[in-house]
Design an enzyme around this catalytic site. Structure first.
Site, PDB file in Angstrom:
ATOM      1  N   ARG A 157      -5.916  48.506 -56.581  1.00 11.85           N
ATOM      2  CA  ARG A 157      -5.351  47.474 -55.630  1.00 11.85           C
ATOM      3  C   ARG A 157      -5.764  47.560 -54.196  1.00 11.85           C
ATOM      4  O   ARG A 157      -6.308  48.636 -53.792  1.00 11.85           O
ATOM      5  CB  ARG A 157      -3.520  47.929 -55.509  1.00 11.85           C
ATOM      6  CG  ARG A 157      -2.824  47.517 -56.831  1.00 11.85           C
ATOM      7  CD  ARG A 157      -1.490  47.966 -56.498  1.00 11.85           C
ATOM      8  NE  ARG A 157      -0.962  49.401 -56.553  1.00 11.85           N
ATOM      9  CZ  ARG A 157      -0.810  49.946 -55.553  1.00 11.85           C
ATOM     10  NH1 ARG A 157      -0.929  49.627 -54.235  1.00 11.85           N
ATOM     11  NH2 ARG A 157      -0.729  51.269 -55.529  1.00 11.85           N
TER      12      ARG A 157
ATOM     13  N   TYR B  85      -8.288  43.012 -61.350  1.00 10.97           N
ATOM     14  CA  TYR B  85      -7.975  44.627 -61.727  1.00 10.97           C
ATOM     15  C   TYR B  85      -6.349  44.564 -61.493  1.00 10.97           C
ATOM     16  O   TYR B  85      -5.820  44.502 -60.382  1.00 10.97           O
ATOM     17  CB  TYR B  85      -8.834  45.469 -60.653  1.00 10.97           C
ATOM     18  CG  TYR B  85      -8.637  46.859 -61.332  1.00 10.97           C
ATOM     19  CD1 TYR B  85      -9.211  47.606 -62.222  1.00 10.97           C
ATOM     20  CD2 TYR B  85      -7.636  47.881 -60.856  1.00 10.97           C
ATOM     21  CE1 TYR B  85      -9.211  48.657 -62.938  1.00 10.97           C
ATOM     22  CE2 TYR B  85      -7.579  49.207 -61.311  1.00 10.97           C
ATOM     23  CZ  TYR B  85      -8.244  49.709 -62.408  1.00 10.97           C
ATOM     24  OH  TYR B  85      -7.931  50.681 -63.129  1.00 10.97           O
TER      25      TYR B  85
ATOM     26  N   LYS C 218       3.066  44.432 -60.111  1.00 10.08           N
ATOM     27  CA  LYS C 218       3.703  44.784 -58.508  1.00 10.08           C
ATOM     28  C   LYS C 218       4.020  43.684 -57.866  1.00 10.08           C
ATOM     29  O   LYS C 218       4.997  43.717 -57.222  1.00 10.08           O
ATOM     30  CB  LYS C 218       2.618  45.563 -57.858  1.00 10.08           C
ATOM     31  CG  LYS C 218       1.920  46.727 -58.715  1.00 10.08           C
ATOM     32  CD  LYS C 218       3.101  47.826 -58.954  1.00 10.08           C
ATOM     33  CE  LYS C 218       2.222  49.153 -59.589  1.00 10.08           C
ATOM     34  NZ  LYS C 218       3.103  50.303 -59.701  1.00 10.08           N
TER      35      LYS C 218
ATOM     36  N   HIS D  68      10.133  51.051 -57.664  1.00  8.03           N
ATOM     37  CA  HIS D  68       8.817  51.778 -58.169  1.00  8.03           C
ATOM     38  C   HIS D  68       9.123  53.142 -58.891  1.00  8.03           C
ATOM     39  O   HIS D  68       9.103  53.987 -58.078  1.00  8.03           O
ATOM     40  CB  HIS D  68       7.949  52.008 -57.208  1.00  8.03           C
ATOM     41  CG  HIS D  68       6.541  52.245 -57.253  1.00  8.03           C
ATOM     42  ND1 HIS D  68       5.563  52.854 -56.437  1.00  8.03           N
ATOM     43  CD2 HIS D  68       6.036  51.945 -58.630  1.00  8.03           C
ATOM     44  CE1 HIS D  68       4.646  52.920 -57.463  1.00  8.03           C
ATOM     45  NE2 HIS D  68       4.585  52.501 -58.519  1.00  8.03           N
TER      46      HIS D  68
ATOM     47  N   SER E  67       2.152  55.525 -56.746  1.00  5.97           N
ATOM     48  CA  SER E  67       0.999  55.648 -57.703  1.00  5.97           C
ATOM     49  C   SER E  67       0.308  56.845 -58.015  1.00  5.97           C
ATOM     50  O   SER E  67      -0.132  57.216 -57.092  1.00  5.97           O
ATOM     51  CB  SER E  67      -0.017  54.472 -57.559  1.00  5.97           C
ATOM     52  OG  SER E  67       1.043  53.094 -57.280  1.00  5.97           O
TER      53      SER E  67
ATOM     54  N   CYS F  99       0.945  59.758 -59.108  1.00  7.27           N
ATOM     55  CA  CYS F  99       1.798  61.017 -58.726  1.00  7.27           C
ATOM     56  C   CYS F  99       2.650  61.539 -60.151  1.00  7.27           C
ATOM     57  O   CYS F  99       3.217  62.536 -59.829  1.00  7.27           O
ATOM     58  CB  CYS F  99       2.659  60.989 -57.683  1.00  7.27           C
ATOM     59  SG  CYS F  99       1.571  60.607 -55.981  1.00  7.27           S
TER      60      CYS F  99
ATOM     61  N   ASP G 155       7.285  53.136 -64.643  1.00  5.99           N
ATOM     62  CA  ASP G 155       6.697  52.582 -63.396  1.00  5.99           C
ATOM     63  C   ASP G 155       7.729  51.869 -62.512  1.00  5.99           C
ATOM     64  O   ASP G 155       7.582  51.870 -61.356  1.00  5.99           O
ATOM     65  CB  ASP G 155       5.471  51.713 -63.531  1.00  5.99           C
ATOM     66  CG  ASP G 155       4.519  51.488 -62.251  1.00  5.99           C
ATOM     67  OD1 ASP G 155       4.477  52.547 -61.647  1.00  5.99           O
ATOM     68  OD2 ASP G 155       4.153  50.451 -62.141  1.00  5.99           O
TER      69      ASP G 155
ATOM     70  N   ARG H  17      -7.651  53.362 -66.383  1.00  5.63           N
ATOM     71  CA  ARG H  17      -6.313  53.173 -67.095  1.00  5.63           C
ATOM     72  C   ARG H  17      -6.358  52.795 -68.478  1.00  5.63           C
ATOM     73  O   ARG H  17      -7.301  52.492 -68.954  1.00  5.63           O
ATOM     74  CB  ARG H  17      -5.705  51.742 -66.214  1.00  5.63           C
ATOM     75  CG  ARG H  17      -5.434  51.956 -64.748  1.00  5.63           C
ATOM     76  CD  ARG H  17      -4.360  52.566 -64.471  1.00  5.63           C
ATOM     77  NE  ARG H  17      -4.135  53.119 -63.009  1.00  5.63           N
ATOM     78  CZ  ARG H  17      -3.142  53.377 -62.263  1.00  5.63           C
ATOM     79  NH1 ARG H  17      -1.844  53.099 -62.993  1.00  5.63           N
ATOM     80  NH2 ARG H  17      -3.058  53.573 -61.158  1.00  5.63           N
TER      81      ARG H  17
HETATM   82  O1  SAT Z   1      -2.827  48.696 -60.247  1.00  4.35           O
HETATM   83  S1  SAT Z   1      -1.266  49.037 -60.103  1.00  4.35           S
HETATM   84  O2  SAT Z   1      -0.645  48.514 -59.147  1.00  4.35           O
HETATM   85  O3  SAT Z   1      -0.851  48.277 -61.445  1.00  4.35           O
HETATM   86  C1  SAT Z   1      -1.019  50.527 -60.651  1.00  4.35           C
HETATM   87  C2  SAT Z   1      -0.485  51.295 -59.488  1.00  4.35           C
HETATM   88  O4  SAT Z   1      -1.208  51.406 -58.460  1.00  4.35           O
HETATM   89  O5  SAT Z   1       0.450  51.933 -59.748  1.00  4.35           O
HETATM   90 MN    MN Z   2       3.023  52.231 -59.929  1.00  3.90          MN
END
Ligand code: SAT
Ligand code: MN
Length: 591
Positions: free
Chosen positions: A80, A208, A217, A237, A259, A261, A286, A375
């Site tokens: 991101r 991405y 998100k 989140h 993210s 963690c 998530d 991922r």
């Molecule tokens: O790239 S994403 O936002 O989907 C994954 C994350 O940062 O939690």
């Molecule tokens: Mn996340």
């Protein structure tokens, strides 16, 4: 007896508002073709075959990893990008100091220029989706228009995508409009714009993850948090995990961590052998949408249908469920491969990489073989611990909320907030070391309230006030905790084993919720004494446990001063009740 085939209304005729919008976008972006996604297996097979034929997807060893493919994103497009992510509200103050802001008209003008003609020679995919169980009154729908078939494959796994979603949209007053193009994948021509007042998203120049899968998100957090404030709920989140104790008590916990963690690992935790009798089930890994229920409790649904999880570190010891879950029908992004064409990543602990995430022969001089933010995209139903209640339209009742960060010092293993409003302060004061999930320098500690810093679609001050308002409506509010699995000793080694053993901490919370677990008061909240945690079968020196449960008042005076300074950025929009809790903590630390 033969039945007549059911006549289906063609998708473009189902919802006029969607068709009109698609026509407008097509005239702006000039695609060669328009494809309305119905979400059928046949459609997915066809898209996958096309991407395999064009070389954008690579089939992995189909004998050992049936249905698994590898996608390599552009090397400049691997996470991101927060510095080009904007919240575009009429008034800048509504976006708050926590967001980058642009006036809606300026943002639209900039994006119009980028989108103009950008789909020439490409296919425009119309992706109707539903966030949440399709029959849930708490679910919300959207349509993503994208020119990336890879995005469509991801959305098909991550959301309830296709005809059923469009049928639902046809009967509703509004839907979230997400327009996405990969553009030229040029980092200088990359923007992710959100217009909460219009329920709209425009994303350009990235293919991405959170930049491009707009249901995740962009919709389920940034836009939904705005909608939630208007409608009296919370878009968070958070993972949602079910825990059944050996005595048969069923609880659900929602937990917010930044993210990368360990949300996915905690959501599908496997109890250690020495803690017999617990059953752990996963509702979400998530995002949680939390609603005050008629019984005065907080109820949660997971708006997603799949996991977009961090791959590195996954192995049978850290997360057996995830390890098993990603051996079939999984879309891998930016992992390495072995000589026999199996996916490989750091922390797998078997096999060896031959080709790195960029498709080059592996050379340790080039860094890790798999990208640290590589991922897996996989359907939640493939998770061996998938909860039978994950599809319940009303959600599951939440007993406890957990906030946590990645802190090498200061934050103890666990503490309990004095009350709900203090819990909001605890969440607001969260901080964590930056991970590879977003662009930026890994390891720097930053304030990340409720793990929502990159995801709250409006001013944090209003958000904290909204949290307090929601709490005030609950006759039975969840207890609120803060945890830190990542504390390190003087040699830099993690002090707490983490993973399955985190259940020991969750078990203490549930004892507290049942009015049983012991605790002592500290200036920052209630902490378990060493004897209040079940550490049976755990190889942990008593001194280490004491250190994990210690509150160093000098460190905390600094920490609280830091929190006050951070919150100061939000000025007089901050809720006074939260500031009163901050004063209470400061007072306790003075003594
Ligand atoms: O790239 S994403 O936002 O989907 C994954 C994350 O940062 O939690
Ligand atoms: Mn996340």
């Amino acid at each position: 007896m033969a039945t007549a085939p059911r006549m289906l209304t063609p998708l473009p005729q189902l919802a006029k508002a969607v068709a009109d919008w698609v026509a407008d976008v097509a005239s702006l972006t000039q695609p060669e073709r328009v494809h309305w996604c119905d979400g059928s297996d046949e459609e997915i097979r066809h898209l996958r075959a096309g991407l395999l034929a064009s070389g954008e997807l690579h089939a992995l060893d189909q004998k050992n990893f049936p249905g698994c493919d590898l996608y390599r994103s552009h090397p400049s497009d691997v996470a991101r990008v927060e510095k080009v992510t904007f919240i575009c509200t009429t008034k800048q103050a509504d976006a708050g100091p926590n967001n980058l802001w642009l006036a809606p008209a300026d943002a639209h003008a900039r994006m119009r220029e980028l989108f103009s003609g950008c789909m020439r020679g490409r296919t425009l995919y119309v992706v109707p989706y539903c966030m949440g169980p399709i029959d849930s009154p708490l679910a919300r729908c959207g349509v993503e228009i994208t020119d990336s078939a890879y995005v469509v494959l991801n959305m098909a796994i991550m959301t309830r995508m296709g005809r059923a979603a469009l049928e639902r949209i046809a009967g509703e007053p509004n839907f979230v409009r997400g327009l996405h193009s990969i553009g030229e994948l040029d980092p200088d021509r990359r923007f992710i714009m959100h217009y909460p007042e219009e329920l709209a998203i425009e994303s350009y120049g990235s293919g991405y993850g959170g930049n491009a899968l707009l249901g995740k998100k962009c919709h389920a957090l940034r836009i939904a948090s705005w909608q939630a404030r208007q409608e009296g709920w919370l878009a968070e989140h958070m993972l949602i995990v079910g825990l059944r104790s050996p005595a048969g008590e069923q609880h659900y916990i929602a937990a917010a961590f930044p993210s990368a963690c360990g949300k996915t690992n905690l959501a599908m935790l496997i109890p250690p052998a020495s803690l017999g009798g617990w059953k752990v089930t996963t509702v979400g890994d998530d995002i949680a949408w939390l609603h005050p229920g008629p019984d005065g409790r907080l109820w949660a649904i997971n708006p997603e249908a799949g996991y977009f999880g961090v791959v590195p570190g996954t192995n049978p010891a850290t997360n057996r469920n995830a390890y098993d879950m990603i051996r079939r029908d999984t879309l891998f992004t930016n992992v390495a491969v072995t000589t026999d064409n199996q996916p490989w990543w750091e922390g797998l602990e078997t096999g060896a990489p031959a080709i790195d995430w960029q498709g080059r022969p592996y050379d340790p001089k080039n860094g890790p073989a798999a990208h640290p933010n590589s991922r897996f995209t996989v359907a939640a139903t493939q998770n061996p611990s998938y909860s039978p209640h994950a599809e319940d339209p009303q959600g599951v009742p939440i007993s406890a909320i957990v906030f946590g960060g990645r802190r090498r010092s200061v934050a103890p293993l666990v503490y309990e907030a004095r009350n709900f409003t203090h819990g909001v302060l605890v969440g607001a004061g969260m901080a964590s070391e930056q991970t590879a999930a977003a662009e930026g320098k890994v390891g720097i500690v930053r304030r990340d309230p409720m793990a929502m810093k990159p995801f709250c679609g409006y001013n944090f001050a209003d958000y904290f006030a909204h949290w307090i308002d929601v709490g005030a409506k609950l006759a039975n509010p969840p207890r609120i905790y803060h945890v830190n699995w990542f504390r390190r000793d003087a040699d830099g080694k993690f002090m707490w084993p983490g993973f399955g053993d985190n259940l020991r901490v969750l078990a203490w919370m549930l004892e507290r919720c049942g009015g049983r677990g012991g605790a002592i008061e500290s200036p920052i909240g209630m902490l378990p004494r060493a004897r209040d945690l079940n550490v049976e079968g755990l190889d942990l020196a008593p001194a280490t446990l004491d250190a994990l449960l210690a509150v160093d008042e000098d460190e905390w005076r600094k920490e609280v001063a830091d929190i006050r300074a951070y919150l100061g950025e939000y000025g007089d929009r901050l809720p006074p009740r939260m500031l009163a809790e901050l004063e209470t903590t400061e007072g306790k630390l003075k003594r």
